[in-house]
Motif scaffolding. Structure first.
Motif, PDB file in Angstrom:
ATOM      1  N   VAL A 193     -31.876 -21.434   6.511  1.00  0.00           N
ATOM      2  CA  VAL A 193     -32.210 -20.897   7.839  1.00  0.00           C
ATOM      3  C   VAL A 193     -32.516 -19.399   7.744  1.00  0.00           C
ATOM      4  O   VAL A 193     -31.707 -18.627   7.219  1.00  0.00           O
ATOM      5  CB  VAL A 193     -31.038 -21.147   8.817  1.00  0.00           C
ATOM      6  CG1 VAL A 193     -31.402 -20.676  10.206  1.00  0.00           C
ATOM      7  CG2 VAL A 193     -30.694 -22.642   8.846  1.00  0.00           C
ATOM      8  N   HIS A 194     -33.684 -19.019   8.221  1.00  0.00           N
ATOM      9  CA  HIS A 194     -34.099 -17.611   8.166  1.00  0.00           C
ATOM     10  C   HIS A 194     -34.132 -17.043   9.597  1.00  0.00           C
ATOM     11  O   HIS A 194     -34.987 -17.443  10.397  1.00  0.00           O
ATOM     12  CB  HIS A 194     -35.503 -17.492   7.571  1.00  0.00           C
ATOM     13  CG  HIS A 194     -35.652 -18.200   6.251  1.00  0.00           C
ATOM     14  ND1 HIS A 194     -35.436 -17.581   5.045  1.00  0.00           N
ATOM     15  CD2 HIS A 194     -36.005 -19.485   5.949  1.00  0.00           C
ATOM     16  CE1 HIS A 194     -35.644 -18.446   4.053  1.00  0.00           C
ATOM     17  NE2 HIS A 194     -35.990 -19.608   4.584  1.00  0.00           N
ATOM     18  N   PRO A 195     -33.266 -16.116   9.909  1.00  0.00           N
ATOM     19  CA  PRO A 195     -33.231 -15.574  11.280  1.00  0.00           C
ATOM     20  C   PRO A 195     -34.269 -14.468  11.463  1.00  0.00           C
ATOM     21  O   PRO A 195     -33.933 -13.315  11.701  1.00  0.00           O
ATOM     22  CB  PRO A 195     -31.808 -15.018  11.383  1.00  0.00           C
ATOM     23  CG  PRO A 195     -31.396 -14.738   9.978  1.00  0.00           C
ATOM     24  CD  PRO A 195     -32.225 -15.536   9.048  1.00  0.00           C
ATOM     25  N   VAL A 196     -35.526 -14.807  11.377  1.00  0.00           N
ATOM     26  CA  VAL A 196     -36.563 -13.769  11.315  1.00  0.00           C
ATOM     27  C   VAL A 196     -37.591 -13.839  12.445  1.00  0.00           C
ATOM     28  O   VAL A 196     -38.390 -12.928  12.600  1.00  0.00           O
ATOM     29  CB  VAL A 196     -37.345 -13.856   9.977  1.00  0.00           C
ATOM     30  CG1 VAL A 196     -36.451 -13.540   8.799  1.00  0.00           C
ATOM     31  CG2 VAL A 196     -37.974 -15.237   9.789  1.00  0.00           C
ATOM     32  N   LEU A 197     -37.563 -14.925  13.204  1.00  0.00           N
ATOM     33  CA  LEU A 197     -38.683 -15.184  14.118  1.00  0.00           C
ATOM     34  C   LEU A 197     -38.865 -14.085  15.165  1.00  0.00           C
ATOM     35  O   LEU A 197     -39.981 -13.823  15.614  1.00  0.00           O
ATOM     36  CB  LEU A 197     -38.466 -16.543  14.800  1.00  0.00           C
ATOM     37  CG  LEU A 197     -39.693 -17.274  15.315  1.00  0.00           C
ATOM     38  CD1 LEU A 197     -40.763 -17.403  14.252  1.00  0.00           C
ATOM     39  CD2 LEU A 197     -39.297 -18.648  15.837  1.00  0.00           C
ATOM     40  N   ASP A 198     -37.770 -13.429  15.551  1.00  0.00           N
ATOM     41  CA  ASP A 198     -37.909 -12.369  16.553  1.00  0.00           C
ATOM     42  C   ASP A 198     -37.751 -10.981  15.942  1.00  0.00           C
ATOM     43  O   ASP A 198     -37.540  -9.999  16.641  1.00  0.00           O
ATOM     44  CB  ASP A 198     -36.898 -12.571  17.691  1.00  0.00           C
ATOM     45  CG  ASP A 198     -35.473 -12.775  17.179  1.00  0.00           C
ATOM     46  OD1 ASP A 198     -35.289 -12.925  15.953  1.00  0.00           O
ATOM     47  OD2 ASP A 198     -34.543 -12.785  18.004  1.00  0.00           O
TER      48      ASP A 198
END
Ligand code: NPW
Ligand code: ATP
Length: 639
Positions: A416-421
C-alpha cells in the motif's frame, strides 16, 4: 534477436564471449564482490544474456563462469603464458585476465592447491559469492552436477582429511591430510605456508595441472554428452505428445464436420443474416443467456460451411472467419450454446500462465490499483486482493494517506502506497509503473478533482508504457468528463454498471440512450471511444470492442451487494496482462485480448457470486465471493 545455436549445456564461443562481456560489466562485478548470496546477480546475467538472444538459466551461467574461472586460474598458475600454452587451457584467458585484474586479487596458488591437495582448505581463500555459495551447497549436502564433482575439489571451505596421492612421472608426491585440529606439523605449515607452496609449485605443478585438467575436461565432456542425450529424449517425448494431440484434434474435426453438415443442410432461419439488421451494428454473440435462443434481431448469424477441426481452429484464429465459428453453435440449437461458451473459455484457459518452479516472484503479474480515499477503503482492497487471488504475484494499492493504514489493516498481502494525495503523486506512482503489468483505475477513488487529475496523468503515463488499463467506478466518472483520456487505447477496458454507462453514453452522444437496445448502445459507445473495450455489467454482461458484442450470462445470483464490481475489475487487471502477453507471443490472433480478458473476468465474478450464494444465500457479501475465487477459477479455467 540472435539465435542460440547451442543446445543444452554446450556453450558456443560466441555465447561464452557474450556471457563474459556481461559478467565483466562493472555493475555485475561490483554486485558479485563480497556477496555471499549471488543468485540474484546471475539471474540478472541470465536475463541480459537472454536479451542478447541466448537462453540460459542463471545456474547455467554461474556454472559456466565458474568453469572459466577455474581454467583461467590454472592457466595463470601454471605460468603457461610464457610458453604459449595458456591458451590451450583457457581459451578466453585474455578476457578473463582483463576482467579479473580489476577485481580484488584472487590467490590462484591457494585456490588450486586447496583443490588439488586438500591442504589449507578454508585458509584464506579469496572467494567471491559464487564460490562461497558452492561451498555452502556442498556443506548443505546438495547433490552436485556430475561435471562439478571433480570441480568441487577446488573449493572446500572446511578441511577434509582425505590424503591424495598424485604420481607425476617417477615422482610420487604424497600430500598429507590436514585439518584444524592438527598439531605441530600443521602449526608449522600454518606459520610458513608461502614457502611450502612455492616448493610444490616448481616443476611438478605444471604436470599436475595437465593431469588435473585432462580429468576435468573428461568429466565435463561426459556430463555434456549425458545432458545432450537427456535433451534429445525430452524432444522426442514432446514430439510424440504433440502428434498425439494432433491426432485427437483430427478425430474431433471429423466429428464436427459430420455434425455441421447435418445441421447446415437443414433450413434454419437462425443461420441467415437478418435482413432487418441496421447497418453498422455489431454482431452479437450471446453465450449462455436466454437471448441466444430467442433469436432477437440484433443477433446476426451467418451460415457456416462444414469444416474440420483445423479449419475451425484457424477460423478461431482468423479475424475474418471468426463469426462463422460462433455461428456454428447457433445453428446447432440451444444445447450447443454451452459449447460456444466453452470455446471462449478455452481461449481464456490458453492465456493462463502455467505454474512452474522456474518462475520468480512477479512474473505472473504485478498489478496496481489507483483508488482508495477517506470514504472508500473497501473497493481498492477488494480489487487488489482479487488480483492476487486470481494469480497476480504482487498487488499494489496507490491511495490517499488516510486510507492507507486502513487498507493495510485489511490485509498484509497488499503493498500500500499512501501517495495519491501527495503533492508529487504522479511522480511517486510513475516510479512504480515500469514494474507493473496492469493498472486498475477507479475503485474507491472518489471524485475529488485533485485526485481525478492525478488519476488522469497516471493513465496518460501508463498508456505511454503500453500497459493494460482497466477503468471502473470513479475512474469512469473521469472518463465521462474527459473521454480523450482513454480514447483509442486498445489495451484499455471500461467496466461501467448501468448508471455509469448511461452517463458515459450521454456525455459522448449528447442524447439519451435507447435502453431497449443495450447491445447496440454498448457497441456504439465503444466505437465512439475509438474501439476501447467496454463491458456493460448487468443481468448479462455485454462485452465489445465495437466490432462484435459478446454476452456473458454465466449464472450468478440475485445477490447484488456492493464491491462485486471491484472483484471484477481487479481480476480483469490480471487477465488483461495475461491476455496481452499471450497475444504478443502469437498464441491467438482472432479475438481482441482485452475482450478475452473481460470475458474471463466476468465469467469468474459471476461464478464466484453463484458459489458464494450457494453457501450464504442472502447474507452473501463480496468478501464471501472473494473466498470463492480459487475454486471458481479452477472450475472455469483449470478443469
Ligand atoms: N466497500 C466499498 O468501499 C465500496 C466502494 N465503492 C465505491 O464507491 C464509489 C461510488 O460508486 P457507486 O457505484 O456507488 O457510485 P455511482 O456510480 O454514483 O452509483 C451510485 C448510484 O447509482 C445507481 N446505480 C448503481 N448501479 C446501478 C445499476 N446497475 N442500475 C441502476 N442504477 C444504478 C444507484 O442509485 P439509487 O438506486 O441509489 O438511486 C447508486 O446508488 C466508487 O469509488 C466505488 O468504487 C463501491 O465499489 C462499492 C463498495
Ligand atoms: N443482475 C445481475 N445478475 C447477475 N450478475 C450481475 C447482475 N448485475 C451485475 N452482475 C455481476 O456483478 C458484477 C459486478 O457488477 P455490478 O453491476 O455490481 O458492478 P458495480 O455496481 O460497479 O459494483 P460495485 O458495487 O463494486 O461498484 C458483474 O461482473 C456482473 O457480472
Amino acid at each position: 534477436m540472435q539465435v542460440n545455436t547451442t543446445r543444452g549445456f554446450l556453450w558456443s564461443d560466441v555465447e561464452t564471449r557474450t556471457l563474459l562481456n556481461i559478467w565483466g560489466e562493472q555493475d555485475i562485478q561490483t554486485a558479485l564482490d563480497g556477496n555471499f548470496r549471488n543468485s540474484f546477480v546471475y539471474r540478472d546475467v541470465s536475463r541480459r544474456l537472454g536479451a542478447m538472444g541466448f537462453e540460459r538459466t542463471p545456474e547455467q551461467c554461474r556454472v559456466r563462469i565458474k568453469s572459466l574461472k577455474r581454467q583461467y586460474l590454472l592457466a595463470k598458475e601454471g605460468n603457461l603464458r610464457n610458453n604459449g600454452q595458456y591458451h590451450k587451457i583457457c581459451k578466453f584467458y585474455d578476457t578473463m585476465e582483463r576482467i579479473l585484474s580489476n577485481r580484488p586479487a584472487l590467490d590462484p596458488q591457494e585456490f588450486i592447491e586447496s583443490g588439488v591437495g586438500g591442504e589449507e582448505a578454508g585458509d584464506g581463500l579469496e572467494e567471491d559469492g559464487d564460490d562461497a555459495q558452492d561451498a555452502y551447497s556442498e556443506c548443505a549436502g546438495e547433490c552436485p552436477l556430475p561435471a562439478e564433482t571433480e570441480v568441487k575439489l577446488e573449493y572446500p571451505t572446511i578441511p577434509i582429511p582425505i590424503p591424495v596421492k598424485v604420481t607425476v612421472g617417477n615422482n610420487s608426491t604424497s600430500v598429507r591430510p590436514q585439518n584444524s585440529s592438527h598439531s605441530a606439523s600443521s602449526n608449522l605449515s600454518a606459520r610458513a605456508p608461502k614457502r611450502q607452496r612455492k616448493r610444490r609449485a616448481n616443476f611438478p605443478m605444471e604436470k599436475l595441472m595437465e593431469q588435473f585438467l585432462e580429468q576435468s575436461a573428461q568429466a565435463e565432456e561426459n556430463f555434456y554428452r549425458v545432458e545432450e542425450q537427456r535433451l534429445q529424449a525430452e524432444d522426442r517425448r514432446r514430439e510424440a505428445e504433440h502428434a498425439r494431440e494432433l491426432h485427437m484434434l483430427q478425430m474431433l474435426g471429423q466429428m464436427f464436420s459430420s455434425i455441421s453438415s447435418t445441421s447446415t443442410s437443414r433450413p434454419n432461419s437462425a443461420t441467415t443474416p437478418s435482413k432487418n439488421a441496421p447497418p453498422g451494428r455489431a454482431t452479437v454473440f450471446a453465450t449462455a443467456g436466454p437471448t441466444c435462443t430467442r433469436g432477437q434481431s440484433s443477433h446476426f448469424r451467418r451460415p457456416s460451411p462444414p469444416a474440420d477441426c483445423f479449419t475451425q481452429q484457424s477460423q478461431l484464429l482468423n479475424p475474418d472467419s471468426q463469426p462463422l465459428v460462433f455461428e456454428r453453435y447457433y445453428s446447432l440449437g440451444s444445447a450447443s450454446h454451452r459449447g460456444m461458451d466453452d470455446d471462449i473459455l478455452s481461449l481464456v484457459k490458453s492465456i493462463i500462465p502455467p505454474l512452474t518452479s522456474k518462475k520468480h516472484k512477479g512474473e505472473d503479474g504485478r498489478i496496481g490499483i489507483i483508488g482508495g480515499c477517506q470514504d472508500y477503503t473497501g473497493a481498492p482492497y477488494f480489487a487488489a486482493i482479487s488480483a492476487l487471488k486470481v494469480g497476480a504475484d504482487l498487488s499494489h494499492v496507490f491511495c490517499t494517506k488516510d486510507a492507507a493504514t486502513v487498507i493495510k489493516s485489511y490485509s498484509p498481502e497488499l503493498i500500500v502506497h499512501p501517495v495519491l494525495d501527495s503533492p508529487n503523486a504522479v511522480e511517486e506512482i510513475e516510479k512504480w509503473l515500469p514494474r507493473l503489468h496492469g493498472l486498475v483505475v477507479g475503485p474507491g477513488l472518489g471524485r475529488d478533482n485533485h485526485l481525478l487529475k492525478t488519476a488522469k496523468e497516471v493513465i496518460e503515463r501508463t498508456k505511454a508504457r503500453d500497459i493494460p488499463i482497466v477503468i471502473d467506478a470513479d475512474g469512469l466518472w473521469l472518463v465521462t468528463q474527459q473521454p480523450s483520456v482513454i480514447e483509442g487505447y486498445q489495451k484499455g477496458i471500461l467496466t461501467p454498471n448501468f448508471m455509469e454507462f448511461t452517463r458515459l453514453y450521454e456525455a459522448l452522444h449528447h442524447e439519451p440512450m435507447d435502453s431497449s437496445d443495450p447491445q447496440h448502445c454498448v457497441s456504439e459507445l465503444s466505437g465512439a471511444m475509438g474501439n476501447v473495450t467496454v463491458v456493460l455489467k448487468g443481468e448479462q454482461d455485454l462485452i465489445t470492442d465495437g466490432t462484435k458484442v459478446f454476452s456473458c450470462s454465466i449464472e450468478g445470483s440475485g445477490r447484488r451487494c456492493g464491491g462485486q464490481g471491484d472483484l471484477l475489475s481487479g481480476s480483469m487487471g490480471v487477465l488483461a496482462h495475461w491476455a496481452h502477453s499471450a497475444s504478443a507471443a502469437g498464441m491467438f490472433r482472432s479475438v481482441n485480448p482485452s475482450v478475452l480478458a473481460a470475458y474471463g473476468a466476468c465469467s469468474l465474478t459471476r461464478q464466484c457470486n453463484s458459489q458464494a450464494f450457494q453457501r450464504y444465500g442472502r447474507s452473501t457479501t463480496t468478501s464471501d465471493m472473494i473466498q470463492e475465487i480459487g475454486s471458481a477459477f479452477k472450475k472455469l479455467f483449470e478443469s
